[in-house]
Design a protein around this motif. Structure first.
Motif, short mmCIF file in Angstrom:
data_model
loop_
_atom_site.label_atom_id
_atom_site.label_comp_id
_atom_site.label_asym_id
_atom_site.label_seq_id
_atom_site.Cartn_x
_atom_site.Cartn_y
_atom_site.Cartn_z
N THR A 294 0.89 -1.01 0.47
CA THR A 294 -0.30 -0.01 -0.18
C THR A 294 0.77 1.06 0.11
OG1 THR A 294 -0.11 0.01 2.78
CG2 THR A 294 -2.08 -1.35 1.63
N LEU A 295 0.04 2.30 -0.20
CA LEU A 295 1.19 3.57 -0.24
C LEU A 295 1.02 4.19 1.18
CD1 LEU A 295 -1.18 6.12 -2.94
CD2 LEU A 295 0.58 5.21 -2.97
N LYS A 296 0.32 3.56 2.07
CA LYS A 296 0.90 4.00 3.32
C LYS A 296 1.89 2.66 4.08
CE LYS A 296 0.32 5.31 8.20
NZ LYS A 296 1.24 4.32 8.62
N ASP A 297 2.49 2.19 3.81
CA ASP A 297 3.67 1.00 3.84
C ASP A 297 4.67 1.84 2.41
OD1 ASP A 297 2.70 -0.72 4.23
OD2 ASP A 297 2.06 -1.84 2.40
N ILE A 298 3.97 2.69 1.89
CA ILE A 298 5.98 3.46 1.11
C ILE A 298 6.57 4.51 1.62
CG2 ILE A 298 6.39 4.38 -1.14
CD1 ILE A 298 4.42 2.63 -2.84
N GLU A 299 5.40 5.00 1.96
CA GLU A 299 5.25 6.33 2.71
C GLU A 299 6.33 5.63 4.52
OE1 GLU A 299 3.28 10.39 4.58
OE2 GLU A 299 2.15 8.75 3.81
N ASP A 300 6.06 4.98 4.92
CA ASP A 300 6.88 4.30 6.38
C ASP A 300 7.92 3.76 6.02
OD1 ASP A 300 3.88 5.62 7.72
OD2 ASP A 300 3.05 2.41 7.60
N ASN A 301 8.35 3.25 4.69
CA ASN A 301 9.84 3.11 4.76
C ASN A 301 10.08 4.02 4.11
OD1 ASN A 301 10.22 -0.42 5.50
ND2 ASN A 301 8.15 0.39 4.57
N PHE A 302 9.70 4.87 2.97
CA PHE A 302 10.56 5.87 2.16
C PHE A 302 10.32 7.73 2.40
CE2 PHE A 302 10.57 1.66 0.56
CZ PHE A 302 12.44 1.38 0.17
N GLY A 303 8.91 7.17 3.46
CA GLY A 303 8.45 9.55 2.79
C GLY A 303 7.57 9.33 2.32
N SER A 304 7.34 10.32 2.44
CA SER A 304 6.12 11.49 1.89
C SER A 304 6.19 11.45 0.53
CB SER A 304 5.08 12.98 3.06
OG SER A 304 6.06 13.27 2.91
N ASP A 305 7.03 11.88 0.21
CA ASP A 305 7.41 12.65 -1.29
C ASP A 305 7.67 12.02 -1.99
OD1 ASP A 305 7.46 14.98 -0.67
OD2 ASP A 305 9.54 15.64 -0.82
N VAL A 306 8.28 9.96 -1.64
CA VAL A 306 8.71 9.13 -2.75
C VAL A 306 6.62 8.81 -2.66
CG1 VAL A 306 9.24 6.93 -3.07
CG2 VAL A 306 11.31 8.73 -2.46
N ALA A 307 5.94 8.45 -1.66
CA ALA A 307 4.49 7.87 -1.62
C ALA A 307 4.06 8.46 -2.70
CB ALA A 307 4.02 7.76 -0.47
N LEU A 308 4.30 10.24 -2.50
CA LEU A 308 2.95 10.47 -3.43
C LEU A 308 3.81 10.68 -4.85
CD1 LEU A 308 1.36 12.99 -4.44
CD2 LEU A 308 3.80 14.56 -3.74
N LEU A 309 5.11 10.73 -5.02
CA LEU A 309 5.02 9.80 -6.75
C LEU A 309 4.49 8.50 -6.93
CD1 LEU A 309 9.12 10.94 -6.24
CD2 LEU A 309 7.22 12.64 -7.58
N VAL A 310 5.07 7.74 -6.70
CA VAL A 310 4.33 6.68 -6.66
C VAL A 310 2.61 6.52 -6.73
CG1 VAL A 310 4.13 4.22 -5.77
CG2 VAL A 310 6.15 5.31 -5.39
N ASP A 311 1.95 7.59 -5.73
CA ASP A 311 0.59 7.55 -6.14
C ASP A 311 0.51 8.11 -7.40
OD1 ASP A 311 -2.12 7.89 -5.33
OD2 ASP A 311 -1.43 9.56 -4.76
N GLY A 312 1.33 9.13 -7.31
CA GLY A 312 0.61 10.32 -9.13
C GLY A 312 1.09 8.80 -10.25
N LEU A 313 1.83 8.01 -10.18
CA LEU A 313 2.17 7.02 -11.21
C LEU A 313 1.31 5.76 -11.14
CD1 LEU A 313 6.48 6.69 -10.47
CD2 LEU A 313 4.96 8.36 -12.73
N THR A 314 0.45 5.60 -10.12
CA THR A 314 -0.57 4.69 -9.78
C THR A 314 -1.93 4.62 -10.96
OG1 THR A 314 0.16 3.92 -8.05
CG2 THR A 314 -1.04 2.77 -8.40
N LYS A 315 -2.06 3.50 -11.56
CA LYS A 315 -3.26 3.46 -12.41
C LYS A 315 -4.62 3.01 -11.42
CE LYS A 315 -0.55 2.19 -16.33
NZ LYS A 315 -0.87 1.24 -17.87
N LEU A 316 -5.57 4.09 -12.23
CA LEU A 316 -6.68 3.66 -11.19
C LEU A 316 -7.50 2.79 -10.96
CD1 LEU A 316 -8.27 7.38 -11.78
CD2 LEU A 316 -7.48 7.41 -10.05
#
Length: 705
Positions: free
Chosen positions: A83-105
């Motif tokens: 999940t995005l929460k997993d990414i944010e916990d491990n790599f920070g909010s900026d990386v989570a934002l980038l991954v979210d923007g690249l994730t298809k709906l």
């Protein structure tokens, strides 16, 4: 094909050349492997190749650590249980934002289809870029690897992906100045979409190169000798125009391969800007320059920061030769765009660096993004991706606009209020109309007037930028809201009296209950809610209606005048001249009451507030004499034509009230506007049939639109 282990070693080697500590990148590789190797559908080995290739492309662009990590993880939320929460916990909010923007709906309405899904995903990408523009860089790397492996997709999907690449991602790469990615994207898409044309252009270019290799070698040696004689150190290298660029130039400019002067050329890379201008003079002393072919992008950089001197000369053996001259720093920007100097800037993050790019601010600064439609946002972005022109203000400031932009687009780009109050303009010292299309290098002076109340609806017909159209529409939406409140007072004052309320007391009650005033009033005007029900919801005790009145949404029957609707005067729109039993709608115009349009009228689409109406609601509508209608007739001119047309009206029993004739001398046509009384659409159809029998008649339409 390189193994995953080899790709990982290569990535760590490349990133360590400009990132001091690659521990976070190692952690991201391990995280991605753990996520992907847990998939049963495919092996983790297969899953890891793509993100590693994307990260390697980003490393070639000297992308920062967070962008590299986002490239490694951009598929994990979409393809795994992470999940995005997993990414944010491990790599920070900026990386989570980038991954979210690249994730298809994942969840889209049924029937959306591939094209609709792509639009929604683009909207999501662009909105994410509004928060962090680095998401575009990662997406370009992702798309480049997708295009490099496009042969593994089904043929129909290959075409769709390639077209989207040409329409969206190659222009994005161009605007970010990442030419290395742009050229490869264009050529790969070109080969996929038009394989025959690709092979043809490729053969032409190769044949042309065979005859020019010796010329290039000779010119290169001559320039190197001249530079050395002046004690200047520089690199001279050959360059070849990429295939898609050759194809578009031949297609759009109707040129042969022999007429493309910049097919091959030389590039001089020097240490300083001063040396570039000295080298330009040296090149011109060796071979005569072709007039009009000198472009100074050093003094006037492109919006994507591209800088270089371009000149075309009559080179060795009388052949045209393009020469580009730039510094090493300019060369890096030309190759890698905004990412070129990320690794060398101390104390400045790539994110803040990107945010200083004006065009990105203009593209991604969406107003009221929650209510913006997908098409509106996509149109705003695509508008910015068009080929640009550079024009000047009277003070010498440079303004970038898409090719084809008008004087009015320029005014709105300067400032919204300047656009709203524009009354005239001078281009290069001469007066021009507001719809004048600007050209590269124009000097534009806008004239404004405080007496102008605001923009005109007609402006929407010729402005070319989504930015200007959005500002004009916003002005009318704001004005319409104000007029709505003014009109509602006239419409509601009398009905409110029977409840012992003034209009202001009613508004105050809506405010006290936190009711959306505009929505409540609009629903009343459209008969979507009754005044009784609104007042009951506000806690007002509603008395039983008096016998002689009929409870309606807004007004009582006795209050209606002979030519009115719900207590407000109306008139039939001239643009469409509606007739029974056509479906009709009303548009409220301040000071003019309600204008009744045919539901299919194009002007209805531009109105922010309409009222659903029926012919029975129009008081005085059952007029025995009929309605005054404008009939537009376009016909080839001949002697006696008007008399013959008049006889057709007489035969059909229609009484002509007024006739206006315009002659188009060049095409020998007449445009005739006939004002006539008609009872219903049957009358118009009968007239239409009779007129259509005349061989000179080109078109007959109801209304002036």
């Amino acid at each position: 094909m390189d193994s995953v282990e080899e790709l990982e070693r290569q990535l760590l080697k490349n990133t360590s050349s400009y990132i001091n500590n690659t521990d976070h990148i190692k952690k991201a590789i391990s995280f991605a492997e753990h996520a992907h190797y847990g998939q049963k559908r495919r092996s983790g080995e297969e899953y890891m190749v793509h993100p590693l290739r994307v990260a390697l492309i980003l490393a070639e662009l000297y992308a920062d650590e967070e962008s590299i990590i986002a490239g490694l993880l951009h598929d994990v939320v979409e393809d795994t249980e992470v999940t995005l929460k997993d990414i944010e916990d491990n790599f920070g909010s900026d990386v989570a934002l980038l991954v979210d923007g690249l994730t298809k709906l994942r969840k889209l309405p049924k029937g959306t289809g591939w094209e609709g899904a792509q639009k929604e995903n683009l909207r999501k990408l662009f909105l994410s870029a509004a928060e962090d523009p680095r998401v575009i860089i990662v997406k370009l790397a992702d798309r480049l690897h997708n295009m490099r492996t496009i042969q593994y997709l089904p043929p129909d999907k290959q075409k769709r992906v390639a077209k989207e690449t040409l329409d969206v991602y190659a222009p994005l790469a161009h605007r970010l100045g990442v030419y290395r990615i742009r050229w490869e994207l264009e050529d790969l898409a070109f080969k996929t979409l038009y394989p025959e044309q690709y092979e043809y252009i490729s053969a032409l270019v190769n044949q042309k190169l065979k005859g020019q290799k010796e010329v290039i070698r000779e010119a290169k040696a001559k320039i190197e000798e001249t530079l050395a004689a002046r004690g200047m150190k520089g690199t001279v290298e050959g360059r070849v125009k990429h295939l898609y660029s050759v194809y578009t130039k031949m297609l759009t400019q109707n040129k042969t391969i022999d007429e493309i002067f910049d097919l091959v050329g030389l590039r001089l890379i020097l240490d300083t800007e001063e040396e570039c201008y000295v080298a330009l003079g040296l090149v011109h002393s060796l071979w005569p320059p072709i007039p009009g072919r000198l472009k100074d992008y050093i003094a006037l950089p492109k919006p994507n920061f591209y800088q270089s001197l371009h000149t075309t000369v009559i080179g060795p053996r009388g052949l045209p030769l393009e020469v580009q001259i730039r510094t090493w720093q300019m060369h890096e920007v030309a190759e890698y765009g905004v990412a070129a100097h990320w690794a060398y800037k101390e104390g400045v993050s790539p994110k803040s660096d990107l945010e200083r790019i004006n065009w990105l601010k203009q593209v991604f600064a969406f107003e009221d993004e929650k209510v913006k439609s997908t098409d509106e946002i996509t149109r705003a972005v695509m508008d910015t991706l068009k080929e640009e022109i550079l024009v000047f203000t009277p003070k010498g400031d440079v303004i970038s606009l898409p090719k084809g932009a008008t004087v009015l687009d320029f005014a709105y780009r300067i400032h919204t209020e300047i656009g709203h109050h524009t009354v005239g303009a001078r281009v290069n010292g001469g007066w021009v109309p507001l719809d004048k299309e600007l050209e590269m290098g124009d000097r534009v002076e806008v004239v404004t007037s405080k007496n102008r109340s605001g923009p005109s609806l007609e402006w929407l017909d010729f402005v070319k930028t989504a930015h200007a159209a959005d500002k004009i529409n916003n002005w009318f939406r704001k004005r319409d809201r104000q007029e709505l409140l003014e009109d509602s007072r006239k419409m509601l004052e009398d009905p409110l009296k029977k409840y012992g309320l003034t209009y202001q007391e009613f508004i105050d009650m809506l405010k006290a209950k936190n009711v959306n005033i505009e929505n409540a009033i609009l629903n009343l005007i459209k008969n979507q809610s009754s005044l009784d029900s609104v007042l009951k919801n506000l806690g007002v005790v509603v008395a039983e209606p008096v016998e002689e009145t009929v409870d309606t949404a807004v007004a009582t029957k006795p209050a209606l005048s002979p030519n009115s609707v719900i207590g407000v005067p109306y008139r039939l729109a001239k643009c469409c001249s509606p007739l029974p039993p056509e479906e009709i709608v009303g548009i409220v115009e301040s000071g003019h009451g309600i204008v009744v349009h045919a539901a299919t009228c194009k002007n209805v689409n531009n109105a922010s507030k309409t009222i659903a109406l029926t012919w029975d609601q129009l008081q005085g509508s059952k007029n025995k004499d009929g309605y005054s209608v404008d009939i537009k007739i376009t016909a080839k001119d001949r002697l006696g034509l008007l008399a013959d047309i008049g006889s057709v009206f007489a035969v059909t029993g229609l009484n002509i009230e007024k006739v206006t004739v315009q002659r188009k001398q060049k095409v020998e046509q007449l445009k005739i506007i006939v004002q006539v009384k008609m009872r219903n659409v049957d009358d118009f159809q009968m007239l239409f049939n009779k007129l259509s029998e005349m061989p000179e008649i080109i078109e007959v339409t109801k209304g002036k639109q």
